[in-house]
Design a protein around this motif. Structure first.
Motif, PDB file in Angstrom:
ATOM      1  N   UNK A 248       0.825  -1.217   0.000  1.00  0.00           N
ATOM      2  CA  UNK A 248       0.000   0.000   0.000  1.00  0.00           C
ATOM      3  C   UNK A 248       0.857   1.264   0.000  1.00  0.00           C
ATOM      4  N   UNK A 249       2.069   1.169   0.554  1.00  0.00           N
ATOM      5  CA  UNK A 249       2.984   2.316   0.497  1.00  0.00           C
ATOM      6  C   UNK A 249       3.405   2.583  -0.947  1.00  0.00           C
ATOM      7  N   UNK A 250       3.688   1.522  -1.687  1.00  0.00           N
ATOM      8  CA  UNK A 250       4.004   1.682  -3.111  1.00  0.00           C
ATOM      9  C   UNK A 250       2.818   2.270  -3.863  1.00  0.00           C
ATOM     10  N   UNK A 251       1.632   1.789  -3.562  1.00  0.00           N
ATOM     11  CA  UNK A 251       0.437   2.281  -4.259  1.00  0.00           C
ATOM     12  C   UNK A 251       0.246   3.770  -4.030  1.00  0.00           C
ATOM     13  N   UNK A 252       0.462   4.231  -2.798  1.00  0.00           N
ATOM     14  CA  UNK A 252       0.298   5.658  -2.492  1.00  0.00           C
ATOM     15  C   UNK A 252       1.204   6.512  -3.371  1.00  0.00           C
ATOM     16  N   UNK A 253       2.467   6.125  -3.482  1.00  0.00           N
ATOM     17  CA  UNK A 253       3.406   6.969  -4.212  1.00  0.00           C
ATOM     18  C   UNK A 253       3.266   6.817  -5.727  1.00  0.00           C
ATOM     19  N   UNK A 254       2.950   5.623  -6.185  1.00  0.00           N
ATOM     20  CA  UNK A 254       2.737   5.451  -7.621  1.00  0.00           C
ATOM     21  C   UNK A 254       1.469   6.161  -8.083  1.00  0.00           C
ATOM     22  N   UNK A 255       0.469   6.274  -7.185  1.00  0.00           N
ATOM     23  CA  UNK A 255      -0.770   6.978  -7.525  1.00  0.00           C
ATOM     24  C   UNK A 255      -0.726   8.445  -7.105  1.00  0.00           C
ATOM     25  N   UNK A 256       0.483   8.954  -6.910  1.00  0.00           N
ATOM     26  CA  UNK A 256       0.723  10.398  -6.711  1.00  0.00           C
ATOM     27  C   UNK A 256      -0.041  10.967  -5.522  1.00  0.00           C
ATOM     28  N   UNK A 257      -0.017  10.223  -4.408  1.00  0.00           N
ATOM     29  CA  UNK A 257      -0.582  10.732  -3.167  1.00  0.00           C
ATOM     30  C   UNK A 257      -2.010  10.326  -2.896  1.00  0.00           C
ATOM     31  N   UNK A 258      -2.573   9.471  -3.750  1.00  0.00           N
ATOM     32  CA  UNK A 258      -3.953   9.030  -3.556  1.00  0.00           C
ATOM     33  C   UNK A 258      -3.966   7.543  -3.217  1.00  0.00           C
ATOM     34  N   UNK A 259      -4.879   7.155  -2.292  1.00  0.00           N
ATOM     35  CA  UNK A 259      -5.004   5.741  -1.921  1.00  0.00           C
ATOM     36  C   UNK A 259      -6.483   5.400  -1.744  1.00  0.00           C
ATOM     37  N   UNK A 260      -6.941   4.468  -2.541  1.00  0.00           N
ATOM     38  CA  UNK A 260      -8.324   3.979  -2.494  1.00  0.00           C
ATOM     39  C   UNK A 260      -9.329   5.131  -2.458  1.00  0.00           C
ATOM     40  N   UNK A 261      -9.127   6.070  -3.372  1.00  0.00           N
ATOM     41  CA  UNK A 261     -10.060   7.182  -3.537  1.00  0.00           C
ATOM     42  C   UNK A 261      -9.860   8.330  -2.570  1.00  0.00           C
ATOM     43  N   UNK A 262      -8.929   8.206  -1.636  1.00  0.00           N
ATOM     44  CA  UNK A 262      -8.667   9.269  -0.657  1.00  0.00           C
ATOM     45  C   UNK A 262      -7.331   9.924  -0.960  1.00  0.00           C
TER      46      UNK A 262
END
Length: 580
Positions: A248-262
């Protein structure tokens, strides 16, 4: 959701069987007991697997929920946390550290005033590692902060990249001062809880976890079970987590600061974290471009692709997070073995495949290097022996070296003597000292242990031949750290000091030794101002405010003080007692 501006990449799914074969072969070559890995691609967890044993002796297997100490990957959390405060205009990382921590001091007063929070995050303070301040983890953050002012820099501020765990200790304290929470509370509330990450922050928590890896170290080509050595610079390297959580840490940074719509952080600040700022160095491999440091992340190019990454390493641990931001691909690899290249071998293979390129044979390249390294170890041992000056002896009886030696930043070293052997004790560590040559002794090798093994301890004398200090290369980028001997002997005895008082004569000059209200000796020579005498060693005292001037009292046949000697830069002079 995944970023919409990423380049097309090949699906990892088709290459999983060959990746697993590579993992098996690499783990076997480097004797890695356990490994967990994840690949994030296009906003989703494309792969998450665990291999080997988290505890070899107990036969316990690694799972995707096994907790590892991720070490310096923690720095990316510290920098991201400060970016959150930057987003809220509560921190400006371009401002001086002292705006947030007024008591912060460096060795150099100009650097103290100029260094910014951003300088800390990209290792640009002029301060080298000085790791034996935060190791062996016996000091509190406040004590480490106070010690920093006594640590010599090796370069000017902002002149070169110098990795500093202590810099991240201070960066974590900035977050604490601004948020009003401890760094661990702040990181949980603002980051890991929002990312549904299961994390802890101490090795005690790691040891108590139901599913946690234990560390293993190497002695040459032999694997050893290691202790769980603590990391008290928590903001620099203290997070424990699993590969499942870390995805999930990778997902946050790859999605430019967004995680599961937040949205946790603005894309602008994510970009600031990842932007290359300070040149670190070049690689020997042509596939790599120069390494640069960002804020809690590093970057280089790999076969023409932009890579953002950070490693983690400690005794018994080696971890890696690495991303291709332009392709929306991230890889993390955790192992419970001393720093090793298996993490990089696997990540590079994934990157080669998702970029549609024939993989570079990193395992073959680095396997040959590993075997040469192991063979070199014994050669190096013999070289160290050959470097000794043979048939030399210490200049003093061994008992003369015994005493306490202090440095205002590094603390106290105690040397003891018993049964013809010197022993070194320092901040909870204790080892026998072996004579190397002349007045230099050394600590033993200690693979898998938290010890400055093979550290050379060199003793120095004053002009009168007293053992006055010892020096040790705790930080190789600056001069040896000098520990000054603590006063000991009769000079510390109030009864002896009382016997020293009275009038002495040097030629036609009257010398009066008195005592102040604290029982400390004073010295008045003729009509000159009165000086305090500070205890030095044995029966000698330093004349306060006169650098290099000492007074030594001698006993007569009756056991009473009957004369004193002035030890000065221009010679030694005797004064005899006139009256008591």
């Amino acid at each position: 959701m995944a970023s919409q501006s990423v380049a097309r990449s090949e699906s990892i799914a088709a290459f999983i069987p060959e990746l697993e074969r590579l993992i098996t072969e690499a783990m076997d070559e480097w004797k890695v007991p356990g490994l967990a890995t994840t690949v994030v691609q296009n906003g989703e967890v494309a792969l998450i697997r665990a291999y080997g044993l988290r505890d070899v002796e107990a036969g316990l297997r690694v799972t995707t929920d096994t907790h590892f100490l991720i070490c310096s990957i923690t720095k990316s959390f510290t920098a991201t946390g400060l970016a959150l405060l930057m987003d809220e205009r509560r921190v400006d990382w371009k401002k001086p550290v002292r705006d947030y921590i007024p008591e912060f001091r460096l060795y150099d007063a100009v650097a103290t005033d100029r260094i910014t929070v951003r300088d800390l995050l990209c290792h640009h303070s002029g301060l080298p590692r000085h790791d034996w301040i935060h190791m062996p983890s016996d000091l509190s953050p406040a004590q480490m902060l106070a010690a920093i002012r006594y640590l010599e820099p090796s370069d000017d501020i902002r002149s070169t990249h110098q990795y500093s765990n202590l810099g991240y200790l201070v960066a974590g304290m900035v977050a604490e001062r601004v948020s009003g929470q401890s760094w661990t509370e702040f990181t949980r509330a603002r980051l890991t809880d929002k990312l549904h990450m299961n994390v802890t922050f101490t090795v005690e928590d790691l040891a108590a976890a139901a599913d946690a890896a234990v560390p293993y170290a190497m002695d040459g080509d032999t694997r050893l079970r290691a202790k769980l050595w603590p990391i008290r610079t928590t903001a620099a390297g203290g997070i424990n987590t699993s590969i499942a959580s870390f995805a999930n840490w990778l997902r946050l940074h790859l999605d430019k600061g967004e995680f599961e719509g937040q949205r946790l952080l603005s894309p602008t600040l994510i970009q600031q974290l990842l932007t290359p700022r300070v040149h670190v160095g070049a690689s020997e491999f042509t596939e790599y471009g120069d390494v640069h440091c960002g804020l809690g992340f590093r970057s280089h190019s790999y076969r023409g692709e932009r890579v953002v990454w950070h490693t983690g390493g400690h005794i018994g641990w080696s971890t890696l997070m690495t991303m291709l931001p332009d392709r929306g691909v991230g890889v993390a690899v955790f192992t419970n073995r001393d720093p090793n290249p298996v993490t990089e071998i696997l990540a590079n293979h994934v990157f080669d495949r998702v970029c549609g390129k024939e993989p570079i044979p990193w395992l073959d390249r680095l396997r040959e290097r590993r075997r040469k390294f192991v063979a070199q170890l014994e050669i190096d041992r013999q070289a160290r022996k050959a470097a000794r000056r043979l048939n030399t002896l210490p200049s003093h009886d061994l008992a003369d070296y015994a005493g306490d030696y202090d440095h205002p930043g590094y603390g106290r070293i105690t040397i003891t003597h018993a049964e013809g052997q010197l022993n070194w004790a320092y901040r909870g560590m204790s080892e026998p000292l072996a004579h190397r040559h002349y007045d230099t002794f050394e600590l033993p090798e200690a693979p898998g242990r938290l010890l400055p093994d093979r550290l050379a301890i060199s003793f120095s004398t004053d002009r009168e031949g007293n053992i006055a200090s010892l020096a040790a290369p705790f930080e190789p980028l600056v001069k040896d750290i000098v520990f000054t001997r603590i006063p000991a002997g009769d000079c510390m005895n109030p009864a002896f000091r009382q016997h020293c008082t009275g009038t002495f004569r040097y030629g036609g000059t009257t010398v009066v030794v008195g005592q102040d209200s604290d029982g400390q000796l004073t010295l008045t020579i003729g009509s000159q101002p009165t000086h305090k005498l500070r205890p030095y060693q044995s029966r000698a005292f330093v004349i306060d405010e006169l650098e290099g001037f000492r007074v030594e009292f001698h006993l007569g046949p009756d056991g009473e003080v009957d004369e004193l000697f002035f030890h000065q830069p221009n010679g030694t002079f005797e004064a005899r007692r006139a009256s008591r």
